[in-house]
Design a protein around this motif. Structure first.
Motif, PDB file in Angstrom:
ATOM      1  N   UNK A  90       0.837  -1.194   0.000  1.00 48.83           N
ATOM      2  CA  UNK A  90       0.000   0.000   0.000  1.00 48.83           C
ATOM      3  C   UNK A  90       0.878   1.253   0.000  1.00 48.83           C
ATOM      4  N   UNK A  91       0.367   2.326  -0.570  1.00 47.37           N
ATOM      5  CA  UNK A  91       1.100   3.587  -0.575  1.00 47.37           C
ATOM      6  C   UNK A  91       1.142   4.146   0.838  1.00 47.37           C
ATOM      7  N   UNK A  92       2.227   4.853   1.137  1.00 52.75           N
ATOM      8  CA  UNK A  92       2.386   5.404   2.478  1.00 52.75           C
ATOM      9  C   UNK A  92       1.285   6.407   2.797  1.00 52.75           C
ATOM     10  N   UNK A  93       0.729   7.040   1.760  1.00 54.26           N
ATOM     11  CA  UNK A  93      -0.387   7.959   1.974  1.00 54.26           C
ATOM     12  C   UNK A  93      -1.707   7.219   2.134  1.00 54.26           C
ATOM     13  N   UNK A  94      -1.694   5.895   1.926  1.00 52.92           N
ATOM     14  CA  UNK A  94      -2.897   5.084   2.075  1.00 52.92           C
ATOM     15  C   UNK A  94      -3.460   4.630   0.748  1.00 52.92           C
ATOM     16  N   UNK A  95      -4.049   3.449   0.742  1.00 54.96           N
ATOM     17  CA  UNK A  95      -4.708   2.928  -0.444  1.00 54.96           C
ATOM     18  C   UNK A  95      -3.763   2.259  -1.424  1.00 54.96           C
ATOM     19  N   UNK A  96      -4.353   1.753  -2.507  1.00 54.26           N
ATOM     20  CA  UNK A  96      -3.595   1.015  -3.515  1.00 54.26           C
ATOM     21  C   UNK A  96      -3.417   1.785  -4.818  1.00 54.26           C
ATOM     22  N   UNK A  97      -4.095   2.924  -4.954  1.00 56.42           N
ATOM     23  CA  UNK A  97      -3.968   3.737  -6.159  1.00 56.42           C
ATOM     24  C   UNK A  97      -2.906   4.809  -5.935  1.00 56.42           C
ATOM     25  N   UNK A  98      -2.011   4.953  -6.894  1.00 61.24           N
ATOM     26  CA  UNK A  98      -0.932   5.936  -6.744  1.00 61.24           C
ATOM     27  C   UNK A  98      -1.512   7.330  -6.518  1.00 61.24           C
ATOM     28  N   UNK A  99      -1.124   7.966  -5.427  1.00 65.46           N
ATOM     29  CA  UNK A  99      -1.682   9.298  -5.138  1.00 65.46           C
ATOM     30  C   UNK A  99      -1.160  10.353  -6.094  1.00 65.46           C
ATOM     31  N   UNK A 100      -1.958  11.371  -6.298  1.00 65.75           N
ATOM     32  CA  UNK A 100      -1.547  12.510  -7.112  1.00 65.75           C
ATOM     33  C   UNK A 100      -0.996  13.571  -6.186  1.00 65.75           C
ATOM     34  N   UNK A 101       0.186  14.025  -6.474  1.00 64.01           N
ATOM     35  CA  UNK A 101       0.760  15.046  -5.595  1.00 64.01           C
ATOM     36  C   UNK A 101       2.246  15.158  -5.814  1.00 64.01           C
ATOM     37  N   UNK A 102       2.940  15.604  -4.779  1.00 63.83           N
ATOM     38  CA  UNK A 102       4.375  15.805  -4.891  1.00 63.83           C
ATOM     39  C   UNK A 102       4.675  17.268  -5.132  1.00 63.83           C
TER      40      UNK A 102
END
Length: 210
Positions: free
Chosen positions: A197-209
């Motif tokens: 899982x992503x460190x931000x939560x969930x399995x979908x790549x988060x948008x950001x950075x």
């Protein structure tokens, strides 16, 4: 003076009544009023040690294996050993650039899977690829068709995110019992892979950075 003696006698009588009642009923345990441990209660037990990242509990993992017996059979006997350590970042000027790059892309980092989760994830990815292949060129599937295909394989709709990327349908699904994700993009050469899982939560790549 007589009135003072009367008040004192009444106070002594009341105190005696409290003592008498204490002998017959329950008594607050020492320390209970100040947050202490009540008499007769069990001492505080040690907290359960934290699991390694990506390690599922035994009950959850047993449920996973009942839901997906083929995956369980492929990974029987694989221990939950930690993954190998990542390669060290370059030093010098390259290290400075690498550190900045890593900082800017930290939101894309995922939890590293233990060996048993890696095995189960790879087995799920292969299972999905095998199921989609007989339908022909998997890239012709639209989002609705892909979602239906994943549901037929036993992945609940609420744990599947279907999307379109670069003109091709893709998906991210969570397998909570094994604490892992499987993502795929169904181009002419489908890319289906397991990951944590992503460190931000969930399995979908988060948008950001930044």
């Amino acid at each position: 003076m007589k009135r003072a003696r009367t008040v004192m006698a009444a106070g002594l009588a009341a105190a005696g009544a409290v003592v008498a009642l204490s002998g017959c009923g329950s008594v607050s345990a020492p320390g209970s009023a100040t947050g202490g441990t009540p008499v007769g209660s069990a001492p505080a037990t040690a907290t359960t040690p934290a699991r390694e990242p990506g390690q599922a509990g035994a009950e959850a993992l047993a449920r996973h294996d009942r839901l997906f017996p083929q995956v369980a059979a492929k990974c029987a006997g694989v221990a939950a050993t930690p993954p190998s350590a990542p390669a060290a970042a370059p030093t010098g000027d390259g290290g400075t650039w690498a550190d900045k790059y890593a900082e800017n892309h930290a939101y894309k980092q995922t939890v590293r899977l233990l060996a048993d989760a890696q095995c189960r994830g790879a087995a799920h990815a292969a299972r999905i690829a095998d199921a989609l292949r007989p339908a022909g060129a998997s890239a012709v599937l639209d989002e609705a068709g892909l979602r239906a295909a994943l549901q037929r394989l036993g992945y609940p709709a609420e744990l599947v995110n279907v999307r379109t990327s670069a003109g091709a349908p893709g998906f991210d699904l969570e397998i909570p019992e094994a604490v892992l994700c499987v993502s795929g993009l169904l181009t002419a050469r489908p890319d289906i892979r397991p990951h944590g899982m992503y460190l931000d939560g969930g399995c979908t790549e988060p948008k950001g950075g930044h």
